[in-house]
Design a protein around this motif. Structure first.
Motif, PDB file in Angstrom:
ATOM      1  N   THR A 105      -3.665  -6.768-102.302  1.00 26.31           N
ATOM      2  CA  THR A 105      -2.791  -7.282-103.360  1.00 26.31           C
ATOM      3  C   THR A 105      -3.624  -7.883-104.488  1.00 26.31           C
ATOM      4  O   THR A 105      -3.118  -8.163-105.569  1.00 26.31           O
ATOM      5  CB  THR A 105      -1.843  -8.358-102.807  1.00 26.31           C
ATOM      6  OG1 THR A 105      -2.623  -9.378-102.156  1.00 26.31           O
ATOM      7  CG2 THR A 105      -0.874  -7.744-101.806  1.00 26.31           C
ATOM      8  N   LYS A 106      -4.922  -8.089-104.212  1.00 26.15           N
ATOM      9  CA  LYS A 106      -5.851  -8.528-105.251  1.00 26.15           C
ATOM     10  C   LYS A 106      -7.253  -8.068-104.880  1.00 26.15           C
ATOM     11  O   LYS A 106      -7.550  -7.798-103.710  1.00 26.15           O
ATOM     12  CB  LYS A 106      -5.816 -10.040-105.434  1.00 26.15           C
ATOM     13  CG  LYS A 106      -6.265 -10.827-104.220  1.00 26.15           C
ATOM     14  CD  LYS A 106      -6.228 -12.324-104.520  1.00 26.15           C
ATOM     15  CE  LYS A 106      -6.717 -13.129-103.313  1.00 26.15           C
ATOM     16  NZ  LYS A 106      -6.729 -14.579-103.599  1.00 26.15           N
ATOM     17  N   TYR A 107      -8.115  -7.960-105.876  1.00 21.79           N
ATOM     18  CA  TYR A 107      -9.501  -7.527-105.670  1.00 21.79           C
ATOM     19  C   TYR A 107     -10.442  -8.631-106.139  1.00 21.79           C
ATOM     20  O   TYR A 107     -10.100  -9.441-107.001  1.00 21.79           O
ATOM     21  CB  TYR A 107      -9.771  -6.238-106.449  1.00 21.79           C
ATOM     22  CG  TYR A 107      -9.082  -5.025-105.863  1.00 21.79           C
ATOM     23  CD1 TYR A 107      -9.672  -4.269-104.856  1.00 21.79           C
ATOM     24  CD2 TYR A 107      -7.819  -4.637-106.302  1.00 21.79           C
ATOM     25  CE1 TYR A 107      -9.034  -3.160-104.308  1.00 21.79           C
ATOM     26  CE2 TYR A 107      -7.169  -3.535-105.760  1.00 21.79           C
ATOM     27  CZ  TYR A 107      -7.790  -2.792-104.769  1.00 21.79           C
ATOM     28  OH  TYR A 107      -7.154  -1.703-104.224  1.00 21.79           O
ATOM     29  N   GLU A 108     -11.642  -8.639-105.556  1.00 23.16           N
ATOM     30  CA  GLU A 108     -12.625  -9.661-105.904  1.00 23.16           C
ATOM     31  C   GLU A 108     -13.331  -9.346-107.221  1.00 23.16           C
ATOM     32  O   GLU A 108     -13.735 -10.249-107.947  1.00 23.16           O
ATOM     33  CB  GLU A 108     -13.669  -9.785-104.782  1.00 23.16           C
ATOM     34  CG  GLU A 108     -13.097 -10.244-103.443  1.00 23.16           C
ATOM     35  CD  GLU A 108     -12.428 -11.599-103.534  1.00 23.16           C
ATOM     36  OE1 GLU A 108     -12.953 -12.471-104.249  1.00 23.16           O
ATOM     37  OE2 GLU A 108     -11.378 -11.775-102.881  1.00 23.16           O
ATOM     38  N   ILE A 165     -13.979   7.062-116.654  1.00 24.80           N
ATOM     39  CA  ILE A 165     -14.859   6.026-116.103  1.00 24.80           C
ATOM     40  C   ILE A 165     -14.854   6.038-114.572  1.00 24.80           C
ATOM     41  O   ILE A 165     -15.912   6.112-113.939  1.00 24.80           O
ATOM     42  CB  ILE A 165     -14.454   4.628-116.622  1.00 24.80           C
ATOM     43  CG1 ILE A 165     -14.594   4.571-118.151  1.00 24.80           C
ATOM     44  CG2 ILE A 165     -15.303   3.545-115.968  1.00 24.80           C
ATOM     45  CD1 ILE A 165     -14.110   3.267-118.773  1.00 24.80           C
ATOM     46  N   LEU A 166     -13.663   5.987-113.972  1.00 28.81           N
ATOM     47  CA  LEU A 166     -13.578   5.894-112.507  1.00 28.81           C
ATOM     48  C   LEU A 166     -13.834   7.228-111.814  1.00 28.81           C
ATOM     49  O   LEU A 166     -14.655   7.307-110.891  1.00 28.81           O
ATOM     50  CB  LEU A 166     -12.211   5.342-112.108  1.00 28.81           C
ATOM     51  CG  LEU A 166     -11.937   5.227-110.608  1.00 28.81           C
ATOM     52  CD1 LEU A 166     -12.971   4.323-109.932  1.00 28.81           C
ATOM     53  CD2 LEU A 166     -10.523   4.702-110.358  1.00 28.81           C
ATOM     54  N   ALA A 237     -11.568   3.663-103.494  1.00 31.34           N
ATOM     55  CA  ALA A 237     -12.618   3.510-104.502  1.00 31.34           C
ATOM     56  C   ALA A 237     -13.308   2.158-104.382  1.00 31.34           C
ATOM     57  O   ALA A 237     -14.528   2.054-104.516  1.00 31.34           O
ATOM     58  CB  ALA A 237     -12.018   3.667-105.901  1.00 31.34           C
ATOM     59  N   SER A 238     -12.531   1.122-104.095  1.00 30.94           N
ATOM     60  CA  SER A 238     -13.097  -0.218-103.994  1.00 30.94           C
ATOM     61  C   SER A 238     -14.120  -0.313-102.861  1.00 30.94           C
ATOM     62  O   SER A 238     -15.124  -1.022-102.972  1.00 30.94           O
ATOM     63  CB  SER A 238     -11.976  -1.232-103.764  1.00 30.94           C
ATOM     64  OG  SER A 238     -12.492  -2.532-103.632  1.00 30.94           O
ATOM     65  N   ASN A 243     -20.987  -3.038-105.864  1.00 30.39           N
ATOM     66  CA  ASN A 243     -20.664  -4.097-106.819  1.00 30.39           C
ATOM     67  C   ASN A 243     -21.281  -3.814-108.184  1.00 30.39           C
ATOM     68  O   ASN A 243     -20.661  -4.076-109.224  1.00 30.39           O
ATOM     69  CB  ASN A 243     -21.147  -5.451-106.288  1.00 30.39           C
ATOM     70  CG  ASN A 243     -20.335  -5.919-105.094  1.00 30.39           C
ATOM     71  OD1 ASN A 243     -19.167  -5.571-104.941  1.00 30.39           O
ATOM     72  ND2 ASN A 243     -20.952  -6.713-104.235  1.00 30.39           N
ATOM     73  N   ASP A 244     -22.495  -3.299-108.200  1.00 32.95           N
ATOM     74  CA  ASP A 244     -23.149  -2.970-109.471  1.00 32.95           C
ATOM     75  C   ASP A 244     -22.373  -1.895-110.223  1.00 32.95           C
ATOM     76  O   ASP A 244     -22.224  -1.956-111.446  1.00 32.95           O
ATOM     77  CB  ASP A 244     -24.585  -2.490-109.230  1.00 32.95           C
ATOM     78  CG  ASP A 244     -25.514  -3.628-108.836  1.00 32.95           C
ATOM     79  OD1 ASP A 244     -25.125  -4.805-109.031  1.00 32.95           O
ATOM     80  OD2 ASP A 244     -26.626  -3.358-108.334  1.00 32.95           O
TER      81      ASP A 244
END
Length: 252
Positions: A105-108, A165-166, A237-238, A243-244
């Motif tokens: 429900t949320k991403y870091e 982009i993605l 994808a996450s 992270n980079d």
């Protein structure tokens, strides 16, 4: 296993930098595929309810990454993009309760947080049309509807973020690019449908029923795209991207 489009080789996917290694349960994939084929078979003797009950246990275990390993969605599939699009919404509905358990429900990170928030704002905007859409005097609300759907032209920015982009980064990590092709094709459908809708709203020959049908089709098309992203694309994808890479995409 991952299929590399460039050199046509198959090799184990092992990633560094906090991303995940994908080792799928082939029997599980086989069972999900069997369920999907039976559901699509118009000559099937079993009812849809009976088919569902037969495969209920494996349906309850479907994860977002599984979708990218299903034969129907491989690059060499015998199914056309149009056929896949026609059935994709039904399968997402069937797998919904399993997939939603794996959908954050949320991403870091900032990039996926932004994409999720963007979809939420688009849905909020589309919900604002309901008061005019459900009104019996829809033709009297054409000016409000034109403003609402002209604002939807900005959804093009979202589509381009995904496509430019993605997707290019993500397709290097997936066993198939077919689901990305399907999503891109749905983007194109939304572009075409919005153009038709605005042309109809601006014309003097708009018919009430025609408007209602086209607005409804556009509404559910955008919601369908957002749902597929929320439940399948973004969770996968996450986990696959570092992270980079996420920071790089956010900068872009």
């Amino acid at each position: 296993m991952m299929y590399n489009i460039a050199n046509k080789q198959i090799y184990p996917l092992a990633m560094k930098g906090g991303a995940m290694e994908i080792l799928k349960d082939q029997n599980k994939i086989k069972m999900i595929h069997e369920f999907m084929m039976k559901l699509e078979d118009k000559n099937q003797s079993l009812s849809k309810t009976e088919i569902y009950r037969k495969y209920e246990s494996v349906i309850s275990e479907v994860e977002p990454i599984d979708i990218f390993y299903l034969p129907m969605y491989q690059n060499n599939t015998g199914f056309t993009i149009e056929k896949i699009k026609d059935s994709a919404g039904r399968f997402v509905n069937v797998f919904y309760h399993s997939l939603v358990k794996h959908a954050p429900t949320k991403y870091e990170d900032s990039f996926f947080t932004y994409l999720l928030k963007e979809s939420e704002m688009i849905e909020k905007h589309l919900n604002s049309v309901k008061k005019d859409f459900k009104n019996e005097n829809i033709l009297d609300n054409k000016n409000n509807l034109i403003k609402t759907f002209e604002k939807c032209l900005e959804i093009e920015r979202k589509f381009l973020k995904h496509e430019m982009i993605l997707y290019p980064l993500l397709e290097q990590r997936l066993p198939t690019t077919k689901p990305l092709e399907v999503l891109w094709s749905l983007h194109d459908d939304a572009r075409d449908m919005l153009k038709k809708l605005l042309n109809l709203l601006r014309s003097d020959n708009a018919k009430k029923q025609e408007l209602i049908q086209l607005i409804g089709s556009y509404y559910y098309l955008i919601y369908g795209i957002n749902t597929k992203e929320k439940l399948i694309l973004l969770p996968v994808a996450s986990k696959l991207l570092t992270n980079d890479e996420k920071e790089q995409m956010y900068s872009e």
